[in-house]
Each structure stands twice: as structure tokens, then as C-alpha cells.
Write an enzyme that holds these catalytic residues in place. Structure first.
Site, mmCIF file in Angstrom:
data_model
loop_
_atom_site.group_PDB
_atom_site.id
_atom_site.type_symbol
_atom_site.label_atom_id
_atom_site.label_comp_id
_atom_site.label_asym_id
_atom_site.label_seq_id
_atom_site.Cartn_x
_atom_site.Cartn_y
_atom_site.Cartn_z
ATOM 1 N N ASP A 67 1.029 -1.102 0.257
ATOM 2 C CA ASP A 67 0.330 -0.636 0.250
ATOM 3 C C ASP A 67 1.181 1.694 0.172
ATOM 4 O O ASP A 67 1.876 0.948 0.262
ATOM 5 C CB ASP A 67 -0.847 0.504 1.883
ATOM 6 N N ASN A 137 -6.748 -3.057 14.655
ATOM 7 C CA ASN A 137 -8.795 -2.808 14.129
ATOM 8 C C ASN A 137 -8.693 -3.889 13.543
ATOM 9 O O ASN A 137 -9.555 -4.731 12.323
ATOM 10 C CB ASN A 137 -8.998 -1.555 13.476
ATOM 11 N N HIS A 139 -7.055 -4.984 10.220
ATOM 12 C CA HIS A 139 -6.539 -4.448 8.721
ATOM 13 C C HIS A 139 -5.981 -5.181 8.468
ATOM 14 O O HIS A 139 -4.451 -5.383 8.842
ATOM 15 C CB HIS A 139 -6.928 -3.203 8.780
ATOM 16 N N GLU A 144 -9.771 -2.108 5.193
ATOM 17 C CA GLU A 144 -10.659 -1.698 6.832
ATOM 18 C C GLU A 144 -11.379 -2.874 6.275
ATOM 19 O O GLU A 144 -12.160 -2.902 6.101
ATOM 20 C CB GLU A 144 -10.661 -0.266 6.459
#
Ligand code: PGA
Length: 242
Positions: A67, A137, A139, A144
């Protein structure tokens, strides 16, 4: 799923470097999927050391990064391209033409950038080993939690939790880009082998939710339970709720 629980960050970094080095040694040409963030920094330091000791050759290594922030040019100090240069690329004999990062800046069309990125991964024959970190979280890359996950490389709005977690790398939270380009979960899952690394107490909940049972798009890393050649590499603290 192959699980390795190690004592500390140093052991985690060495073990991860062993797995990457083995992959490089075994193949005449290897395609690596690479991650950024704090977690793999120690692994990159180990890989650089092995290169300097003449134990590892990057001449036939091709890399695709997971990314990149949207809007940051490759020479921006907070860009992931810059991170990769500082942590690995500038210190080993990888060929510049073999380095791929999904950079989207100067008003480049994100759709074009993403499509080209997926094509390049395909043309390279696919990823042999994908290295992953995990967000607090759950991800992976910037995929996400949500009702849906996208399969291919795409532009994504970062969630507040991620912006907050990543603000430690910027002077202020306002400077954290609100969007990023990320490989989708399909691109990740198509990798031949995947290794996810995590350390520290702050990752324990994400590890428990991802690998303790259910598979859900609300915890993107949980999908990795379905991969046939998946290595979970964590330290004791990250494993503490598992
Ligand atoms: P970290 O980031 O290695 O900096 O904790 C991991 C991630 O957000 O994927």
C-alpha cells in the site's frame, strides 16, 4: 495455519528474515509482497545485514508493496516508498526496475494506478511470499473492517482508528493523509505463501479476533485462516489473548 510464537521482537525479526531469506534462496527469481510500519523494521534490518555479510542476493528479487498513502510522492519522508528505501532498497542490490509501489500523487487517476498495479502483479507471475503486519483493528494493508472487502487494488478512505494509529509518524494528526491505495484482499490471498507478523500487547486483541475462530469482513485479517499456506508469526505479548 502454521503458528510460531516467539519470546520477543528480536526473535520475531530474525525468524521473519529466515523465512524471507529461505524464499529468496530457493528460487532463481522471487516475487515478494512487502509491508511497511514498525513491525517489519527489525526484519528489514536483518535482511540488510545478511546482504552485507554476503549471505543474501537481491539481484533476482521483485517486490510489490502492499500500500501507499494517496497524494504523497515517493520522495516524501512519510511515504511508504521512502520508508522502503530507508529500510531496505537503498542498502541491497535490488534492481530499481524490480521495485513496485502503488504510488498515486500529482492528481494521477487512482483507477489507472490500481489497474496497472494489478496487471503488473499478474505479469510478474504473482506473489510468492506476502509479508503482512496487522492493524489494531485487524486491517491488512489498508483493507479496513467493514461490511464488504474489495478484492483488487483500490483507493480507500482510512478509518479514524488507522489515522490515529499512524499519526505517530507525522508531526500532527492533521498531516496524516485521509486516503491510500492498497492491494485488495484478493491480491493478498492469491499469494503462494503469506506471513503475518505482530508483536506487543496492543496487537493481542486483533490477533485473538482474527485467528481465534470466526472469519468476518469486520476483521479483515481473519480471512487469512482460509489460506492454504499461511504463517502466523507473533511474540508472546501479541499471543496473550489467543
Ligand atoms: P505497525 O502497522 O507495524 O506500525 O503496527 C501495522 C499495520 O497497520 O498494518
Amino acid at each position: 495455519m502454521e503458528i510460531h510464537i516467539v519470546n520477543n521482537y528480536q526473535e520475531l525479526s530474525k525468524k521473519a528474515a529466515n523465512i524471507v531469506a529461505e524464499e529468496i534462496d530457493q528460487k532463481s527469481r522471487v516475487v515478494l509482497g512487502l509491508a511497511t510500519g514498525s513491525t517489519p523494521e527489525g526484519m528489514y534490518a536483518q535482511l540488510v545485514k545478511r546482504y552485507r555479510d554476503n549471505k543474501l542476493d537481491f539481484d533476482q528479487v521483485v517486490t510489490f508493496n502492499l500500500d501507499e498513502y494517496a497524494g504523497l510522492s515517493p520522495d516524501h519522508p512519510q511515504s511508504y516508498y521512502y520508508y522502503m528505501r530507508c529500510n531496505l532498497f537503498d542498502h541491497v542490490n535490488i534492481k530499481p526496475d524490480n521495485i513496485f509501489v502503488p504510488s498515486c500523487f500529482n492528481n494521477k487517476d487512482a483507477g489507472v494506478v490500481c489497474g496497472e498495479y494489478d496487471r503488473k502483479i499478474d505479469q510478474s507471475g504473482g506473489i510468492d511470499l506476502q509479508v503482512l503486519g496487522i492493524g489494531v483493528n485487524g486491517h491488512i494493508g489498508f483493507n479496513e473492517p467493514g461490511q464488504h472487502l474489495q478484492t483488487q487494488t483500490h483507493l480507500v478512505d482510512l478509518v479514524e482508528e488507522t489515522i490515529e494509529a499512524n499519526s505517530r509518524f507525522f508531526d500532527s494528526i492533521d498531516q496524516v493523509p485521509r486516503q491510500a491505495v492498497t492491494m485488495g484482499v484478493g491480491s493478498i490471498m492469491h499469494s503462494e505463501k503469506i506471513m503475518l507478523m505482530a508483536n506487543g500487547k496492543n496487537k493481542a486483541r486483533a490477533i485473538q479476533e482474527s485467528f481465534g475462530g470466526l472469519v468476518s469482513t469486520r476483521v479483515p485479517a481473519s480471512l487469512l485462516q482460509l489460506h492454504r499456506n499461511f504463517i502466523l508469526l507473533i511474540d508472546k505479548e501479541a499471543a496473550s489473548l489467543f
